[in-house]
Write a protein that holds these residues in place. Structure first.
Motif, mmCIF file in Angstrom:
data_model
loop_
_atom_site.group_PDB
_atom_site.id
_atom_site.type_symbol
_atom_site.label_atom_id
_atom_site.label_comp_id
_atom_site.label_asym_id
_atom_site.label_seq_id
_atom_site.Cartn_x
_atom_site.Cartn_y
_atom_site.Cartn_z
ATOM 1 N N THR A 53 0.852 -1.190 0.000
ATOM 2 C CA THR A 53 0.000 0.000 0.000
ATOM 3 C C THR A 53 0.888 1.241 0.000
ATOM 4 N N GLY A 94 -4.365 -0.825 -0.936
ATOM 5 C CA GLY A 94 -3.197 -0.962 -1.808
ATOM 6 C C GLY A 94 -3.538 -1.365 -3.217
ATOM 7 N N GLY A 143 -7.509 -2.508 -3.388
ATOM 8 C CA GLY A 143 -7.073 -2.987 -2.085
ATOM 9 C C GLY A 143 -7.412 -4.443 -1.844
#
Lengths: 166, 760
Positions: free
Chosen positions: B387, B416, B472
Motif C-alpha cells: 500500500t 493498496g 485494495g
C-alpha cells in the motif's frame, strides 16, 4: 396257486443249496423214453428224465435272438438249475453232451446267475432231432449284453442228451 | 519444493514401457482352434471305436457257431450215417433201427447250417454250395420215405444199400464243399481282419493326433501359466521399484528439508556476525556516502535474515515439528503490541493505521500469542508493503461460534494495489508472490503467507482473501478460540534479569573470525576484557597461562574441538581448572547439551548468540547483588525487561534487536527525528501525532521511560506545551541516548564501535 407254492417250497431251497434230496426219484422212475440223463461224476449215480418229468418242473418261456435262427424265437422249458435240483446232484462244473457226441463245459454258477433253461419247445412246439431238438440249452441272451457272446453261444448245446456234474 | 531427482528415481522404470503385459491377440483364437480340433479328434476316435464295437457284435452274434465247423459236421455226420447204413446192410438180420434213425436225424439237423440263407450273411454262395445243398436235400427227400417222420416204405437191405450208395457217391463232393466253406470263411475273415486293421490304424492315427494336440495344448497352457507368472513377477518387481522410488523420493525430500532447515540455521550465525559488524561500523567515523552504503548493507542483511527465518519456519511446518502452546492471552494487549509495532513502518510510509476490536469479542482467549502475532504481523506487513497511500486496518469481529468458543475474524484491509483472481489463486502457494514484477519490486521469500496459513490451519482456522486490482485487499484470519475469564495470569517470569556483572577476563574460542569479532565486540561493550583463540590447542595454552574468569567455547573446531579442550582445561590446576566454561553451538540438540555437561562444561549458549542471552549467562555466574554507582539514569527505569520479554516472545529471533536498532537509527530521519523536529519548532499538532507513533513503539519495545515521557508530551495542553517544548526537546534527546545505552548494556542490541582503543 397251491401247486405253485408247493413247487416253490420244494424248489427254492434246492436252488439255493443244491441239496442232495433226490427229487427226481421222488417223482418216480421215468415212464417214457429217456431224453436226458444227469450223471454225478464222483459218485457215478445217474438220474434219467423223460419229457413228462421235465414238463412237470416249473416252465420258463422267453423270446431271444440267436445265431441259429434269422428271427427271434420263443423257447420254453424248465430252468437248468431246477433240473439239477430235481436230479439231486451237486457240483461246480457241468459237462453238456449232445446226441452227436458234441461236448461243452459250463460252470454251475451260470445256472445261478442266469435263468438258463433246458428248452423243450420252440415257438410252443416240441423240437425234433432234425430241428436241433429235443432239448436245447438256452440262455436268456436278450436280457444282458454280456450274454451275447461267443462264450455263452458256445455253451448253448443243442440236441442235449446228457449232463455230467462234477 | 518440487523434487526433481537427477537420478531419475521418480521416473517410471523402463519395465513400464516394454513389459509383455499385452496378451498376444491371437493366442485366444489358437486355444479355441485347438479345443475344436481336439473335440473333432475325440469324435473321430469315438466313431471308429463305435464302428469296431458294432463289427465285433455282429461277428459275435452271427459267427458264434463256427460255419466251417458246420460244413465239417455235415461231412462227418454224412460219413457216420453212411457207415451206419453200410453196416446195417451187411447185417440185415438185426438192424438197429433206433440208432439209424438218430444218425439220420442228426445228419438232417446239420443240413440247415450250411444252406445259403444261413451262410449268406457272411459270404456269397457259390454254385458248388447251392448245387450240393440241393443234392443233399434231394437225398433227404428220398430217404424220408424210409427214415422220415412218416416212413412210407420198409427199410430193407436193398434200401439200405441204395441209401448207403447214394451217400457214398456224395462223400467226395461234400468234402469239396467243406473245403470250399473253409476257404470262403477264410477269405471273409481276411476281409474282416483287413477292415479291423484299417480301423485300428485310423484309431491309432486319431489317438496319435489327439495325443499331439493334447501335448500342444499342454504346452500352450504351460506357456500361458509362465507368462502369467512372469507378469506377476514383473508387477511385483515394478511395485517394489515404485515403492523404492517413492521411498527414495520421500527420503530425498526429507533430506532436502532437513538440509534447508540446517542451512538456514547455520546461515543465521554468520549473519548475526554480519549484522553485529555492520552495527559496529555504523558508529565509526564515516563519510556520508559510506553511511548510506552501510545503511543499505544493513537493510539487505536484515532482510536476508528475515528470509532465513521464514525458510526455517516453513521447513519446521513441513516437517510437522511446529507445536502450538496455547495459553490465556489478552487480545487487547496483543492488538496493542501489533499496532505499536506496525505503526513504525506504516507511519514511515505515511499510511494511516487503525486497529479496532468489536465489543462482542472477548478480551481474553486461549491462543498461542506468539504465533497469532506472527500471522497478524505477516498480514499487516504485507498490507503495508503493498500500500502506497491510504490506510491499513485491522479489525477483530465475532464470526459466530459459541460463547465458550467464539469464531474470531481478524480482518486486515488495505487500500493498496489489490490482486486479480489469478493472483489470488496462486497466493498461498509456496514461493508465489503475485507475479514476477511484484517479487522484483517488493522482495520476500513468498513463504510468509504459506507459513501464516499453515499456522492458521494448525490452530484449526484458515485465512481467506478478497481483493480487486487497484481496490485494495482484505485478508481474513478466521479462527475459533476458546474464551477465558478476563483474569490473565501474570506474564511468565522474565528470562532476562537486568543485573550488574563486574568486568571480567573472558577467553573466547572460535575458529570463525566473524564470530570471534562479534563476541569480542559484544563483550567489550559489556565492559569485559577479551582474549581470542582460534582453536582448542591455543585455548588450553591460554587457560593454563592466563588468569581468566570464564571461557566461551565453540564446540566444532579443527584439531582439538570444544569437548576435548574443555576436558583438558578441567584437568588444569585451580583456579584455571575450575573456571566456568560455556559452550557455543548452533546445534541445539539435547544430546549435544548433555555431551557438554559430561565433559564438564557449565552452560550452553545457542548460536547466534543474542546479547541478552550472553548478558544473562554471564550474570548467572558473576552477578553481584549490588549494582555499581550508576553513571547514567537508572536503566531499570529506562527499560522494562518484562515488557521487552513479551516483545521477544512475539517476534522472531533477532527481530526485536532489529526493531530496536531501527528505532534508534531513526534518530536522524524516523519517528524520533520527527518528534524532535516538531518539539524544536513547538508545533503541537504534529508533535502529538509524532509522539503517538514513538510512544507505541517505545512502550512495546520495553523502553518504559521514553514511553512515559512521550505520553506526557501527548497529554500536555497548549499552554504547557508552548512553555515546555524546549525543555522536552532536550529531555527526549537525552532519554533516547540514555535508553539506547541501557539497551546496549542489557545486551538487547549490538553495541556501537568500541570506545576504548586499548581493548581492540
Amino acid at each position: 396257486m397251491t401247486q405253485t407254492r408247493r413247487t416253490l417250497l420244494q424248489t427254492l431251497p434246492a436252488v439255493a443249496l443244491l441239496t442232495v434230496t433226490p427229487l427226481a426219484s421222488a417223482l418216480g422212475p421215468p415212464s417214457g423214453r429217456v431224453v436226458l440223463t444227469i450223471e454225478s461224476k464222483p459218485s457215478g449215480r445217474k438220474v434219467d428224465f423223460d419229457m413228462a418229468t421235465l414238463e412237470k418242473l416249473p416252465q420258463r418261456s422267453f423270446a431271444a435272438r440267436t445265431p441259429w435262427y434269422p428271427v427271434p424265437r420263443t423257447f420254453t422249458g424248465p430252468l437248468l438249475r431246477d433240473v439239477l435240483a430235481a436230479a439231486g446232484v451237486s457240483g461246480t462244473q457241468l459237462r453238456l453232451i449232445a446226441l452227436n457226441d458234441f461236448k461243452v463245459g459250463m460252470p454251475v454258477s451260470d445256472t445261478e446267475k442266469f435263468d438258463v433253461i433246458v428248452a423243450r419247445l420252440l415257438d410252443g412246439q416240441p423240437m425234433a432231432v432234425r430241428e436241433k431238438g429235443p432239448l436245447f440249452v438256452i440262455y436268456p441272451y436278450d436280457s444282458s449284453a454280456e450274454l451275447q457272446s461267443e462264450l455263452y453261444f458256445g455253451r448253448s448245446a443243442w440236441q442235449l442228451r446228457t449232463i455230467e456234474v462234477q | 519444493m518440487a523434487i526433481a531427482d537427477d537420478r531419475g528415481a521418480v521416473n517410471p522404470p523402463d519395465e513400464l514401457v516394454d513389459t509383455p503385459f499385452a496378451r498376444p491377440p491371437n493366442t485366444k483364437r489358437w486355444i479355441w482352434l485347438i479345443v475344436a480340433i481336439l473335440l473333432a479328434a475325440f469324435a473321430g476316435v469315438g466313431a471308429v471305436q463305435w464302428q469296431q464295437l458294432q463289427l465285433l457284435n455282429s461277428t459275435v452274434l452271427y459267427d458264434s457257431d463256427n460255419i466251417v465247423w458246420s460244413f465239417y459236421q455235415v461231412e462227418h455226420e454224412l460219413i457216420r450215417l453212411q457207415h451206419a447204413l453200410a453196416d446195417a446192410a451187411r447185417d440185415p438180420g438185426n438192424p438197429d433201427r433206433q440208432a439209424l434213425q438218430l444218425r439220420y436225424d442228426v445228419f438232417v439237423s446239420r443240413l440247415s447250417d450250411v444252406e445259403p440263407e444261413r451262410t449268406g450273411r457272411h459270404f456269397a454262395s457259390a454254385p458248388i454250395q447251392t448245387e450240393m445243398v440241393a443234392r443233399l436235400r434231394a437225398f433227404v427227400a428220398d430217404a424220408d420215405a424210409y427214415l422220415g417222420p412218416a416212413p412210407t416204405q420198409a427199410l430193407d437191405t436193398a434200401a439200405l444199400r441204395w441209401l448207403s450208395g447214394r451217400l457214398d457217391s456224395m462223400r467226395q463232393a461234400v468234402h469239396e464243399l467243406a473245403l470250399w466253406g473253409n476257404e470262403a470263411i477264410g477269405a471273409q475273415a481276411a476281409v474282416r481282419n483287413t477292415a479291423v486293421r484299417q480301423q485300428n490304424r485310423i484309431a491309432l492315427g486319431l489317438a496319435l493326433f489327439q495325443a499331439l494336440l493334447t501335448i500342444v495344448f499342454a504346452l500352450i497352457v504351460v506357456r500361458q501359466l509362465r507368462a502369467l507368472e512372469a507378469r506377476g513377477q514383473a508387477l511385483e518387481q515394478l511395485a517394489r521399484r515404485l515403492h523404492g522410488a517413492r521411498n527414495d523420493a520421500e527420503a530425498a525430500s526429507r533430506t532436502k528439508t532437513a538440509f534447508l532447515a540446517n542451512m538456514s540455521h547455520e546461515l543465521r550465525t554468520p549473519f548475526q556476525g554480519v549484522l553485529g559488524m555492520l552495527a559496529l561500523l555504523r558508529h565509526g567515523p564515516l563519510t556520508p556516502q559510506q553511511s548510506a552504503q552501510l545503511r543499505t548493507a544493513t537493510e539487505s542483511a536484515n532482510h536476508l535474515l528475515g528470509l532465513l527465518n521464514d525458510v526455517l519456519d516453513a521447513s519446521t511446518l513441513e516437517g510437522g515439528h511446529l507445536r502450538l502452546f496455547p495459553q490465556p492471552t489478552s487480545l487487547t494487549r496483543l492488538l496493542d503490541e501489533v499496532e505499536s509495532t506496525m505503526s513504525i513502518s506504516a507511519h514511515g510510509k505515511g499510511l494511516e493505521l487503525k486497529v479496532t476490536r468489536a465489543a462482542d469479542v472477548p478480551d481474553t482467549v486461549e491462543a498461542d500469542a506468539k504465533r497469532l502475532k506472527q500471522i497478524l504481523f505477516n498480514l499487516m506487513s504485507n498490507a503495508v508493503k503493498f500500500t502506497d497511500r491510504g490506510s491499513v486496518m485491522l479489525t477483530v469481529e465475532r464470526g459466530g461460534g459459541t460463547t465458550q468458543r467464539p469464531v474470531l475474524l481478524f480482518q486486515v484491509s488495505d487500500t493498496g494495489i489489490g490482486m486479480d483472481r489469478e493472483t489470488i489463486g496462486r497466493l498461498f502457494q509456496r514461493f508465489s508472490q503475485g507475479d514476477d514484477s511484484t517479487s522484483r519490486r517488493f522482495g520476500g521469500t513468498g513463504l510468509g503467507l504459506e507459513i501464516s496459513r499453515s499456522i492458521a490451519q494448525l490452530m484449526g482456522g484458515d485465512i481467506d482473501v478478497e481483493s480487486l486490482p487497484g481496490a485494495g485487499s482484505r485478508f481474513t484470519l478466521r479462527v475459533a478460540l476458546p474464551a477465558r475469564s478476563a483474569e490473565v495470569p501474570p506474564a511468565p517470569a522474565p528470562v532476562l534479569q537486568l543485573s550488574y556483572t563486574p568486568a571480567l577476563q573472558v577467553l573466547v574460542v572460535d575458529d570463525h573470525s566473524v564470530n570471534r569479532d562479534y563476541m569480542q565486540a559484544l563483550l567489550t561493550h559489556f565492559g569485559h576484557t577479551v582474549r581470542l583463540c582460534t582453536n582448542g590447542r591455543e585455548a588450553i595454552e591460554a587457560a593454563a597461562q592466563g588468569a581468566f574468569d570464564i571461557v566461551l567455547m565453540d564446540l566444532h573446531m579443527p584439531q582439538i574441538d570444544g569437548f576435548d579442550a574443555a576436558r583438558a582445561i578441567r584437568k588444569l590446576p585451580a583456579p584455571a581448572g575450575r573456571m566456568p566454561i560455556v559452550a557455543l553451538s548452533a546445534d541445539a540438540f539435547r544430546e549435544t547439551r548433555e555431551a557438554t555437561k559430561r565433559v564438564g562444561m557449565n552452560d550452553f549458549l545457542a548460536k547466534p548468540v543474542q546479547p541478552p542471552d550472553l548478558a544473562e549467562c554471564l550474570a548467572r555466574f558473576f552477578a553481584s547483588p549490588t549494582p555499581p554507582a550508576p553513571a547514567a539514569p537508572d536503566p531499570a527505569a529506562l527499560i522494562d525487561p518484562s515488557r521487552a520479554d513479551a516483545a521477544f516472545a512475539a517476534l522472531a529471533p533477532g527481530l526485536h534487536a532489529k526493531m530496536l536498532a531501527c528505532f534508534f537509527d531513526d534518530e536522524e530521519s524516523g519517528a524520533i527525528a520527527l518528534l524532535l523536529a516538531c518539539l524544536a519548532s513547538a508545533d503541537q499538532t504534529h508533535t502529538r501525532s509524532a509522539a503517538h507513533a514513538v510512544r507505541g513503539a517505545a512502550s512495546n519495545l520495553g523502553l518504559t521511560r521514553l514511553a512515559e515521557t512521550v505520553q506526557t508530551i501527548e497529554s500536555l495542553d497548549t499552554t504547557s506545551f508552548a512553555a515546555r517544548a524546549a525543555e522536552l526537546h532536550e529531555r527526549v534527546r537525552d532519554e533516547v541516548r540514555a535508553t539506547h545505552a541501557a539497551c546496549i548494556r542489557a545486551g538487547w542490541i549490538a553495541p556501537p564501535a568500541p570506545h576504548d582503543p586499548a581493548t581492540t
